[in-house]
Design an enzyme around this catalytic site. Structure first.
Site, short mmCIF file in Angstrom:
data_model
loop_
_atom_site.label_atom_id
_atom_site.label_comp_id
_atom_site.label_asym_id
_atom_site.label_seq_id
_atom_site.Cartn_x
_atom_site.Cartn_y
_atom_site.Cartn_z
N HIS A 196 -0.26 -4.29 19.81
CA HIS A 196 0.11 -3.94 18.44
C HIS A 196 0.67 -2.52 18.45
O HIS A 196 0.14 -1.64 19.12
CB HIS A 196 -1.12 -4.01 17.53
CG HIS A 196 -0.81 -3.91 16.07
ND1 HIS A 196 -0.57 -2.69 15.46
CD2 HIS A 196 -0.69 -4.85 15.10
CE1 HIS A 196 -0.33 -2.89 14.18
NE2 HIS A 196 -0.39 -4.20 13.93
N SER A 203 1.68 -5.16 3.45
CA SER A 203 3.11 -5.00 3.73
C SER A 203 3.94 -6.12 3.11
O SER A 203 5.11 -6.30 3.46
CB SER A 203 3.35 -4.95 5.24
OG SER A 203 2.82 -6.10 5.88
N THR A 226 -6.20 0.75 11.86
CA THR A 226 -6.51 0.76 10.43
C THR A 226 -6.47 -0.61 9.77
O THR A 226 -7.03 -0.78 8.69
CB THR A 226 -5.54 1.69 9.68
OG1 THR A 226 -4.21 1.20 9.81
CG2 THR A 226 -5.63 3.11 10.21
N HIS A 237 3.59 2.16 11.66
CA HIS A 237 2.51 2.02 12.63
C HIS A 237 2.35 3.24 13.52
O HIS A 237 1.36 3.37 14.23
CB HIS A 237 2.76 0.79 13.52
CG HIS A 237 3.20 -0.41 12.75
ND1 HIS A 237 4.52 -0.77 12.62
CD2 HIS A 237 2.48 -1.32 12.05
CE1 HIS A 237 4.60 -1.86 11.88
NE2 HIS A 237 3.39 -2.21 11.50
N HIS A 285 5.35 -4.87 9.02
CA HIS A 285 5.39 -6.23 9.53
C HIS A 285 5.69 -7.25 8.43
O HIS A 285 4.81 -7.97 7.95
CB HIS A 285 4.09 -6.56 10.26
CG HIS A 285 4.06 -6.03 11.67
ND1 HIS A 285 2.90 -5.67 12.31
CD2 HIS A 285 5.06 -5.79 12.54
CE1 HIS A 285 3.20 -5.23 13.52
NE2 HIS A 285 4.50 -5.30 13.68
N CYS A 330 2.43 5.94 8.69
CA CYS A 330 1.49 5.92 7.58
C CYS A 330 0.54 7.11 7.69
O CYS A 330 0.01 7.40 8.78
CB CYS A 330 0.69 4.62 7.59
SG CYS A 330 -0.64 4.56 6.38
N GLU A 381 0.53 -0.08 16.39
CA GLU A 381 -0.41 0.98 15.99
C GLU A 381 -1.35 1.33 17.14
O GLU A 381 -1.61 2.51 17.41
CB GLU A 381 -1.20 0.56 14.75
CG GLU A 381 -2.08 1.69 14.22
CD GLU A 381 -2.89 1.32 12.99
OE1 GLU A 381 -3.93 1.96 12.75
OE2 GLU A 381 -2.48 0.38 12.27
N CYS A 440 0.85 -1.18 0.00
CA CYS A 440 0.00 0.00 0.00
C CYS A 440 0.90 1.24 0.00
O CYS A 440 2.11 1.14 0.17
CB CYS A 440 -0.92 0.01 1.22
SG CYS A 440 -0.03 0.17 2.80
#
Length: 303
Positions: free
Chosen positions: A129, A268, A167, A79, A39, A101, A131, A12
């Protein structure tokens, strides 16, 4: 073997941006990434070959990882990270390159905007995580992590809330939790933030051709969006589904009596790795052993 490559797949825009920022630091001294830049271990290894070193430890926060750096440059992963991490780096005279991001930054801005209005934040995400760690650190007292429906039980139903999310979550899980929240809370604003790259991949994987009898999702086991893709493929498409890191993880037994395969990948996952899987499956014939050997992986082509 017949192969249906699912579109879209591969990097992405946020991953492309993070990798490009890291590559610009190649072969310079003392460059560190706090956690995996994205990741995918193959990307981590490819960057390490360029001299960009990843510092990672299971369970450690970005702030704790920063304790291992005394000089040079640190890269914030896609993240995101808390403001405290950046502030701490600057206090140590360490240069910071922020590869967060844009979609993650957008969610952080949304959270801050509602907090400034005195509204409590419900954040659908995965504990531990990176993020989620970055988002929750904005205001731990007024941001509540939601992993499942039981997490709504201790909330005051009369407060004002906005619900948003990590996300890379399953759009189906996010929808389910948002709908449940509406039944439990009196004043709720829904601000779903599943990124477009995650959304379109998940929607595509749920509409796989009926002819397909096996699905391969290419991506790292650390990748939440890859794991969610595999889960959706298994539940929505109801096909034999395998999550693999590369072509090397395809076992011949997975292909026995299979005639058509679908292939997708996390946001990713290097396109190079996914294309290797597609090409391998296209030439594969279970009865012809000469088609069974796997191709070698060239790390130089990963990024």
């Amino acid at each position: 073997m017949k192969v249906y490559p699912i579109t879209p797949r591969g990097y992405c825009k946020g991953v492309v941006r993070a990798i490009e920022l890291a590559k610009k630091q190649a072969h310079q001294d003392d460059v560190y990434i706090l956690g995996m830049i994205v990741h995918n271990q193959y990307i981590v290894d490819a960057l390490n070959n360029l001299g960009v070193k990843t510092i990672d430890k299971k369970g450690a926060s970005r702030e704790e990882l920063l304790d291992q750096v005394s000089q040079g440059t640190v890269i914030i992963t896609a993240h995101g990270a808390s403001h405290n991490v950046i502030k701490k780096a600057h206090s140590k005279n360490i240069q910071v390159i922020n590869a967060t991001c844009p979609d993650v930054i957008k969610t952080h801005d949304l959270i801050k905007n509602y907090l400034n209005q005195g509204i409590e934040i419900l954040y659908i995400g995965k504990a531990g995580h990176p993020e989620s760690e970055g988002a929750l650190s904005i205001d731990p007292a007024h941001i509540h992590l939601i992993e499942n429906k039981t997490d709504f039980e201790n909330l005051d139903p009369n407060l004002n809330y906005v619900i948003t999310n990590q996300t890379t979550m399953s759009l189906y899980d996010v929808y389910d939790l948002c709908e449940y929240a509406k039944t439990k809370l009196n004043n709720l604003i829904v601000a779903k933030e599943t990124c477009q790259a995650t959304t379109v991949r998940q929607e595509a994987i749920a509409k796989i051709n009926d002819e397909v009898d096996v699905i391969f999702i290419v991506g790292d086991p650390h990748s939440n969006n890859t794991k969610k893709l595999a889960s959706i493929a298994h539940e929505k498409a109801n096909k034999d589904t395998y999550m693999i890191e590369s072509v090397n993880d395809i076992d011949i037994s997975m292909l026995k009596e299979k005639h058509a395969a679908a292939v997708s990948s996390g946001a990713s996952t290097p396109t190079y790795l996914t294309n290797q899987v597609i090409e391998y499956l296209r030439q594969f014939d279970y009865q012809n052993v000469s088609t069974h050997p796997k191709p070698k992986i060239d790390l130089a082509k990963i990024i």
